[in-house]
Design a protein around this motif. Structure first.
Motif, PDB file in Angstrom:
ATOM      1  N   ASP A  50      48.327  19.803 -35.566  1.00 57.69           N
ATOM      2  CA  ASP A  50      48.175  19.921 -37.016  1.00 57.69           C
ATOM      3  C   ASP A  50      48.976  21.085 -37.585  1.00 57.69           C
ATOM      4  OD1 ASP A  50      47.089  19.216 -39.539  1.00 57.69           O
ATOM      5  OD2 ASP A  50      45.590  20.795 -39.343  1.00 57.69           O
ATOM      6  N   LEU A  51      48.967  22.226 -36.890  1.00 61.96           N
ATOM      7  CA  LEU A  51      49.638  23.419 -37.395  1.00 61.96           C
ATOM      8  C   LEU A  51      51.045  23.605 -36.828  1.00 61.96           C
ATOM      9  CD1 LEU A  51      46.695  26.013 -37.259  1.00 61.96           C
ATOM     10  CD2 LEU A  51      47.487  24.677 -39.216  1.00 61.96           C
ATOM     11  N   GLY A  52      51.433  22.736 -35.890  1.00 62.78           N
ATOM     12  CA  GLY A  52      52.744  22.867 -35.269  1.00 62.78           C
ATOM     13  C   GLY A  52      52.882  24.146 -34.474  1.00 62.78           C
ATOM     14  N   LEU A  53      51.854  24.484 -33.704  1.00 61.87           N
ATOM     15  CA  LEU A  53      51.846  25.743 -32.965  1.00 61.87           C
ATOM     16  C   LEU A  53      52.792  25.685 -31.775  1.00 61.87           C
ATOM     17  CD1 LEU A  53      47.995  26.474 -32.788  1.00 61.87           C
ATOM     18  CD2 LEU A  53      49.627  27.276 -34.490  1.00 61.87           C
ATOM     19  N   SER A  54      53.514  26.759 -31.553  1.00 62.08           N
ATOM     20  CA  SER A  54      54.258  26.917 -30.308  1.00 62.08           C
ATOM     21  C   SER A  54      53.284  27.361 -29.222  1.00 62.08           C
ATOM     22  CB  SER A  54      55.358  27.968 -30.483  1.00 62.08           C
ATOM     23  OG  SER A  54      54.785  29.255 -30.698  1.00 62.08           O
TER      24      SER A  54
END
Length: 560
Positions: A50-54
């Motif tokens: 959802d947040l595009g976390l690395s």
């Protein structure tokens, strides 16, 4: 009728009447502290998408909670002793709940990390307050039993976090896992006001703020180094943190040895029972947090269980913690803490050794026995250690005692995830390179898959989607030659997807087995050291604490 007293509850002829209800409030407060981390482990995949976390973002979402939590406990425990232990608990619950609400509303990695850090500050107030209030509220004859229930609650929270989070994630987004904590914190807040007696040290001199700040610096820098180095490489940040941690630790010890009223009398670590108990707590949570880290991944990614099903399958661990806690409550007064703690650590080592048998064909049934043995081991070992640590402090320093216990726990857990997590990642990457090296994979698929087991399965799914698309194009193609080429390409991609999925599962299973060997060796060696440190005898508490409680009573307000 309200009675204001200048002596501790346990020194009264009649103990505080509602002490067991107060314990329920303290256990509820502990529950959300532990669940804040275990619930996040199953929400991480949804949050990442959802947040595009690395991978670095996700790591700091998890550990943004850990750094302030571990670093601030000692100083905040001392402040709670001087001014109000119940006040520290109440303020901590407010801060924790505020951070949880903020975490459910933000929509960026920076916002989530900041919210988790606020929750960590709240946890640093709550955790030592729960133990200090427990020790101040219960008479010594009942304190060990109360600590058994406190410890069992921590075991329950390990399984409850994924279970509750998994149930919420079926119908709601990852933000709901933050909100789990809010109603529990609200109930605990009201319960603390009604049921938990006010408590503070009757005679507490000026707080050693210099020592407190030095403790914040060295613990914070050490935890930061533990997180940064293994996960992101030993570059300038990790090396600087290591230097700062070492220098601050030396300064802390020198200052505390010379200060007339140190925030922590480091001479206590010359006491074998105290030193052995702290080492046992740290080593045990190194093993538990490390094992939990890779077991939940194996259940979710390799065996394919969703978050709820993963939580259900961790329940044998929680149930066994309760059984082990009941056993240690019966055995420790009879045979001594050295025997029960050593037996628990041996059991933990056996549990990790059983996990070395994991391979690509393993099913959930192969994990049940290790989970049960590990839960029994936790229950057997940790309650006597916590009781011994708290017993080493006079009544005026119960908050500091709780902070020392909890700092050992948190440092051990951070080391477990860092050390065993690094071994896991390296082993998985190496095994996957060997298993998939000869396959024909598009682009840099293998390099991407080596990042993590989740990334590996995502690569396999992506290749499978490409195969499906090529098959559809082949079916729609009017040119027979083009259709044949597309069909061959689809078959090759489908084979690659299957090979990648099989290689990822086998590689991660082998990595679990290899990492468990390392964990078992660490805990096994630690068991020998702890067994040598702990003295023989049946006393669980420290003699110094008993003497101190007579000399320096705490001040409590209770209902009669």
């Amino acid at each position: 009728m309200r009675l204001v007293m200048n002596e501790p509850v346990e020194n009264m002829d009649r103990p505080y009447a509602r002490r067991w209800w107060a314990l329920l409030v303290l256990c509820l407060s502990l529950l959300i502290i532990v669940m804040a981390n275990t619930a996040l482990t199953v929400a991480a995949p949804d949050m990442t998408q959802d947040l595009g976390l690395s991978s670095a973002d996700l790591q700091w979402v998890i550990d943004g909670y850990t750094v302030p939590y571990a670093a601030l406990m000692l100083l905040l425990g001392a402040i709670g002793d001087k001014y109000s232990r119940r006040g520290a608990l109440l303020l901590g619950l407010l801060v924790f709940a505020g951070g949880a609400v903020a975490g459910s509303l933000v929509d960026s990695s920076t916002g989530v990390i900041a919210a988790r850090a606020v929750m960590g500050v709240g946890a640093a107030m709550i955790m030592p307050a729960t133990l200090s209030l427990l020790a101040a509220t219960f008479p010594r004859a009942e304190r060990a039993k109360a600590i058994v229930l406190w410890t069992a609650t921590a075991g329950l929270a390990i399984a409850a976090g994924p279970l509750v989070a998994g149930a919420l994630l079926r119908d709601h987004g990852w933000a709901s896992t933050f909100l789990i904590n809010v109603p529990v914190a609200a109930v605990a807040f009201v319960g603390a006001l009604v049921l938990v007696p006010p408590s503070k040290a009757a005679r507490h001199g000026r707080i050693d703020y210099v020592g407190g700040v030095l403790s914040v610096v060295w613990v914070g820098a050490l935890v930061y180094m533990i997180i940064e180095g293994p996960h992101f490489g030993w570059g300038a940040k990790a090396v600087t943190a290591a230097v700062v941690a070492g220098a601050a630790l030396v300064a802390f010890v020198v200052w505390e040895l010379r200060h007339p009223r140190p925030v922590l009398d480091v001479r206590r670590f010359t006491d074998r029972r105290f030193a052995g108990s702290n080492l046992a707590v740290a080593l045990f949570f190194l093993a538990v947090f490390g094992a939990f880290y890779y077991l939940t991944q194996h259940l979710q990614f390799v065996l394919g269980y969703d978050a709820w099903e993963t939580g259900v399958r961790m329940l044998p661990l929680a149930g066994a913690v309760f059984v082990g806690s009941a056993l240690t409550g019966f055995l420790t007064p009879r045979i001594g803490m050295r025997v029960t703690v050593t037996a628990g650590m041996v059991g933990g080592t056996v549990a990790l050794a059983l996990l070395t048998r994991v391979d690509a064909s393993s099913t959930y049934g192969d994990f049940v026995l290790p989970l049960v043995v590990l839960g029994l081991a936790i229950g057997l070992a940790l309650s006597p250690c916590t009781d011994a640590i708290m017993g080493a402090f006079p009544e005026s320093e119960l908050g500091v005692g709780g902070a020392v216990n909890d700092t050992s726990l948190e440092l051990g857990g951070s080391l477990g995830i860092a050390i065993l997590g690094s071994v896991l990642a390296g082993s998985y990457s190496s095994h996957l390179a060997d298993a998939a090296g000869g396959t024909k994979l598009p682009g840099n698929a293998l390099t991407t898959a080596q990042d993590s087991v989740g990334a590996g399965y995502a690569v396999a799914q992506r290749i499978g989607a490409q195969a499906h698309k090529a098959a559809e194009q082949a079916a729609a193609a009017s040119d027979p030659q083009q259709a044949a080429q597309l069909k061959a390409q689809a078959g090759q991609l489908a084979d690659g997807a299957r090979q990648m999925a099989d290689a990822v599962g086998a590689s991660f299973s082998n990595a679990v087995a290899h990492t468990s060997v390392v964990g078992a060796v660490i805990l096994g060696v630690g068991t020998v050291v702890v067994a040598g440190l702990l003295p023989r005898g049946r006393s669980a508490g420290g003699g110094e604490g008993e003497a101190g409680s007579e000399a320096e009573p705490a001040s409590s307000t209770v209902s009669a």
